[in-house]
Scaffold this motif. Structure first.
Motif, short mmCIF file in Angstrom:
data_model
loop_
_atom_site.label_atom_id
_atom_site.label_comp_id
_atom_site.label_asym_id
_atom_site.label_seq_id
_atom_site.Cartn_x
_atom_site.Cartn_y
_atom_site.Cartn_z
N GLU A 36 0.85 -1.19 0.00
CA GLU A 36 0.00 0.00 0.00
C GLU A 36 0.89 1.24 0.00
N VAL A 37 0.46 2.26 -0.76
CA VAL A 37 1.18 3.53 -0.84
C VAL A 37 0.18 4.66 -0.66
N SER A 38 0.56 5.64 0.15
CA SER A 38 -0.28 6.82 0.35
C SER A 38 0.62 8.04 0.44
N VAL A 39 0.37 9.02 -0.42
CA VAL A 39 1.13 10.27 -0.41
C VAL A 39 0.19 11.39 0.03
N HIS A 40 0.53 12.02 1.14
CA HIS A 40 -0.27 13.12 1.68
C HIS A 40 0.36 14.43 1.23
N TYR A 41 -0.25 15.06 0.24
CA TYR A 41 0.36 16.26 -0.35
C TYR A 41 0.52 17.42 0.64
N PRO A 42 -0.49 17.76 1.47
CA PRO A 42 -0.31 18.91 2.37
C PRO A 42 0.89 18.79 3.30
N SER A 43 1.21 17.60 3.78
CA SER A 43 2.35 17.43 4.68
C SER A 43 3.58 16.87 3.97
N ALA A 44 3.48 16.64 2.63
CA ALA A 44 4.60 16.11 1.83
C ALA A 44 5.14 14.81 2.42
N THR A 45 4.25 13.95 2.87
CA THR A 45 4.64 12.71 3.53
C THR A 45 4.20 11.51 2.71
N LEU A 46 5.09 10.54 2.57
CA LEU A 46 4.79 9.30 1.89
C LEU A 46 4.75 8.17 2.91
N CYS A 47 3.66 7.44 2.96
CA CYS A 47 3.52 6.27 3.83
C CYS A 47 3.43 5.04 2.94
N ILE A 48 4.35 4.11 3.12
CA ILE A 48 4.41 2.92 2.27
C ILE A 48 4.54 1.69 3.14
N SER A 49 3.84 0.65 2.79
CA SER A 49 3.90 -0.61 3.53
C SER A 49 4.13 -1.75 2.55
N GLY A 50 4.81 -2.76 3.03
CA GLY A 50 5.16 -3.91 2.21
C GLY A 50 6.33 -4.64 2.83
N THR A 51 7.09 -5.36 2.04
CA THR A 51 8.25 -6.06 2.56
C THR A 51 9.34 -5.05 2.92
N SER A 52 10.24 -5.46 3.81
CA SER A 52 11.32 -4.56 4.23
C SER A 52 12.19 -4.14 3.05
N ALA A 53 12.46 -5.08 2.14
CA ALA A 53 13.30 -4.75 0.98
C ALA A 53 12.61 -3.74 0.08
N ALA A 54 11.30 -3.88 -0.12
CA ALA A 54 10.58 -2.99 -1.03
C ALA A 54 10.41 -1.59 -0.46
N THR A 55 10.42 -1.47 0.87
CA THR A 55 10.19 -0.16 1.49
C THR A 55 11.48 0.55 1.90
N GLN A 56 12.63 0.03 1.48
CA GLN A 56 13.89 0.69 1.79
C GLN A 56 14.02 2.00 1.02
N LEU A 57 14.58 3.00 1.68
CA LEU A 57 14.71 4.32 1.07
C LEU A 57 15.55 4.28 -0.20
N SER A 58 16.62 3.50 -0.20
CA SER A 58 17.51 3.46 -1.37
C SER A 58 16.79 2.97 -2.61
N ASN A 59 15.91 1.98 -2.45
CA ASN A 59 15.16 1.46 -3.60
C ASN A 59 14.11 2.45 -4.09
N LEU A 60 13.42 3.07 -3.15
CA LEU A 60 12.33 3.98 -3.52
C LEU A 60 12.86 5.30 -4.09
N ALA A 61 13.97 5.79 -3.52
CA ALA A 61 14.50 7.09 -3.94
C ALA A 61 14.88 7.09 -5.41
N ALA A 62 15.47 5.97 -5.88
CA ALA A 62 15.88 5.89 -7.29
C ALA A 62 14.66 5.95 -8.21
N LYS A 63 13.59 5.26 -7.82
CA LYS A 63 12.37 5.25 -8.63
C LYS A 63 11.73 6.64 -8.66
#
Length: 515
Positions: A36-63
């Motif tokens: 699950e992914v949820s981006v809250h625009y007013p607070s510029a916050t991204l909440c993501i859930s899933g496996t630990s590997a999929a939710t790592q900052l290094s993997n997400l930042a590149a995408k």
């Protein structure tokens, strides 16, 4: 939390509107292992859930970087304020440029539309002047819209900024074509008006987001120094340097900066965390939490059980930010509608062009009507209204002393028809006052106040403090011949008098009420 159900919070930088948030959501949802992914625009916050590997900052930042945005660790509230202030200055500069040059563009167009010019040749010159003044607005003030539109196209989730960009570019291109054909009926003013009005909306929106963050500021504790027992003496240290197990001193009326256990009994105001207006008497060994206030008259010592970042109040703040990043049902509904609105508007605009031609209109009129559809559909209030309303509601509630752990609770409040409260103190201000007094025959009010002041002046009990406030007007008169006042929590006060031998417990304080 298990490896297959990790949940992370990050700060997403570079968003321009809710379309950017939807674009990032759509892109990250396609990643393997993301639940699950949820981006809250007013607070510029991204909440993501899933496996630990999929939710790592290094993997997400590149995408996210490939889309033109930047993902970082969750920023502190102070950094969020600085970011929004920078965005406000950025928008103000572009709005000033847009307003300054757009004013002359609108004035030139107004002269042409009103027929106030003496000849067609003069109208032609003024039309070119109108186009020249629109260039800084289109090429500078409107750049954020083009950039955001391109990013959402890359994410295959075209949003409102695509419509804005097409509307502005279309108005300029049609105007240049008309000028080339010798017509003075240009639409540079349409492009300018669209950019300026939307910049005003974005600036107001940014200010609302800034104000909404103050809800989290209300939970923050001051970064003051605390008195710590170290090296066989008391030292003043920054609260960030105090670790678990250290002993700190609480002065009378001081805000508790860290979680810990008391080494001596005392009265504690816990209203900031529990909402309970009446102070509680804590025994030695009981745990108190940061955000409470010590009401005793003499300093006491507590042993720290949680430092900065691990306190109960810190966890509450993190939990509020986590809930803010998630979306309620109304927000999800608005996002689904906004996601379909842009493609629908674009399709209607493309359909308008051949339809107008079939009805016998010329290419010029057909293009103008298709452009009108794009312009009308440009404002993105649909996707913005719900999150901003939620943020404003949470901020207003916090100003009234109400902390909403989940802003989606506001949606539930709309369906409430009755409320049951568990205690009368829930609806009070937390202070007491004397409404009525009665004494035995022969005792007047000044005498009663003087005797009462001597009995309750040194007590920490909230009811005794209310009595002391009422009787304090007589404290400068001749004191009563009391030698000793013994205050026992839960029982009352016993006064030893030189005039009357022995001691007696004070009677119940029936003339006090909450208000």
């Amino acid at each position: 939390m298990t490896d297959a159900n990790a949940e992370k919070l990050y700060t997403l930088r570079g968003m321009w509107c809710t379309s950017c948030a939807l674009a990032v959501e759509g892109s990250l949802k396609r990643l393997e292992g993301v639940r699950e992914v949820s981006v809250h625009y007013p607070s510029a916050t991204l909440c993501i859930s899933g496996t630990s590997a999929a939710t790592q900052l290094s993997n997400l930042a590149a995408k996210v970087k490939r889309l033109g945005y930047r993902l970082t660790e969750l920023e502190p509230v102070a950094d969020a304020h600085a970011r929004l202030e920078e965005e406000s200055r950025y928008l103000t500069l572009r709005l000033m440029v847009g307003s300054l040059f757009g004013m002359w563009t609108m004035l030139a167009s107004l002269l042409i539309y009103a027929g106030a010019l003496p000849s067609v040749q003069v109208e032609q010159v003024v039309a070119w002047v109108s186009g020249a003044f629109s260039l800084p607005v289109v090429l500078f003030a409107g750049v954020p819209f083009y950039r955001a539109g391109w990013r959402t196209l890359l994410a295959k989730r075209p949003g409102m900024d695509v419509l804005v960009s097409l509307g502005v570019i279309g108005a300029v291109m049609v105007s240049i074509w008309l000028l080339w054909r010798g017509s003075a009926e240009v639409y540079f003013d349409t492009a300018v008006m669209l950019i300026v009005l939307l910049l005003v909306g974005r600036l107001v929106e940014t200010l609302c987001r800034h104000r909404g963050l103050k809800a989290l500021d209300a939970l923050a504790l001051p970064d003051d120094n605390v008195t710590v027992w170290q090296g066989e003496r008391w030292l003043s240290l920054p609260v960030e340097e105090v670790a678990k197990g250290m002993r700190i001193e609480l002065a009378s009326g001081a805000m508790v900066a860290l979680d810990g256990t008391l080494e001596a009994p005392g009265w504690i105001d816990t209203a900031s965390l529990t909402g309970e207006s009446v102070p509680r008497h804590f025994q030695a060994g009981q745990t108190i939490y940061a955000g409470c206030r010590y009401l005793g008259t003499t300093p006491i010592v507590m042993q720290v059980s949680a430092g900065v970042g691990q306190r109960r109040l810190d966890r509450l703040c993190d939990e509020m930010r986590r809930y803010q990043a998630k979306k309620g049902e109304l927000q999800k509904l608005a996002d689904r509608f906004a996601a379909w609105l842009s493609p629908l508007a674009l399709g209607l605009a493309l359909l308008t062009l051949p339809t107008a031609l079939l009805f016998g209109l010329g290419w010029e009129d057909a293009l103008v009507r298709a452009l009108s559809v794009l312009v009308v559909a440009c404002p993105c209030a649909v996707g913005l209204a719900v999150p901003l309303a939620s943020l404003a509601g949470s901020g207003q509630a916090m100003q009234q002393g109400i902390a909403l752990r989940d802003p989606a609770a506001l949606e539930t409040l709309a369906r409430i028809r009755s409320v049951a409260l568990d205690k009368t103190g829930t609806l009070t201000t937390g202070s007491h006052t004397v409404l009525h007094w009665a004494a035995r025959e022969g005792v007047d009010e000044p005498t009663l106040q003087r005797k009462l002041w001597a009995a309750v002046a040194g007590s920490e009990h909230p009811l005794a403090q209310a009595l002391a406030n009422w009787s304090g007007s007589q404290r400068d008169q001749r004191p009563e011949p009391y030698l000793q006042v013994n205050d026992t929590p839960g029982k009352g006060a016993a006064c030893n008098s030189t005039a009357v031998s022995g001691s007696r417990w004070a009677a119940p304080l029936g003339s006090l009420v909450n208000r």
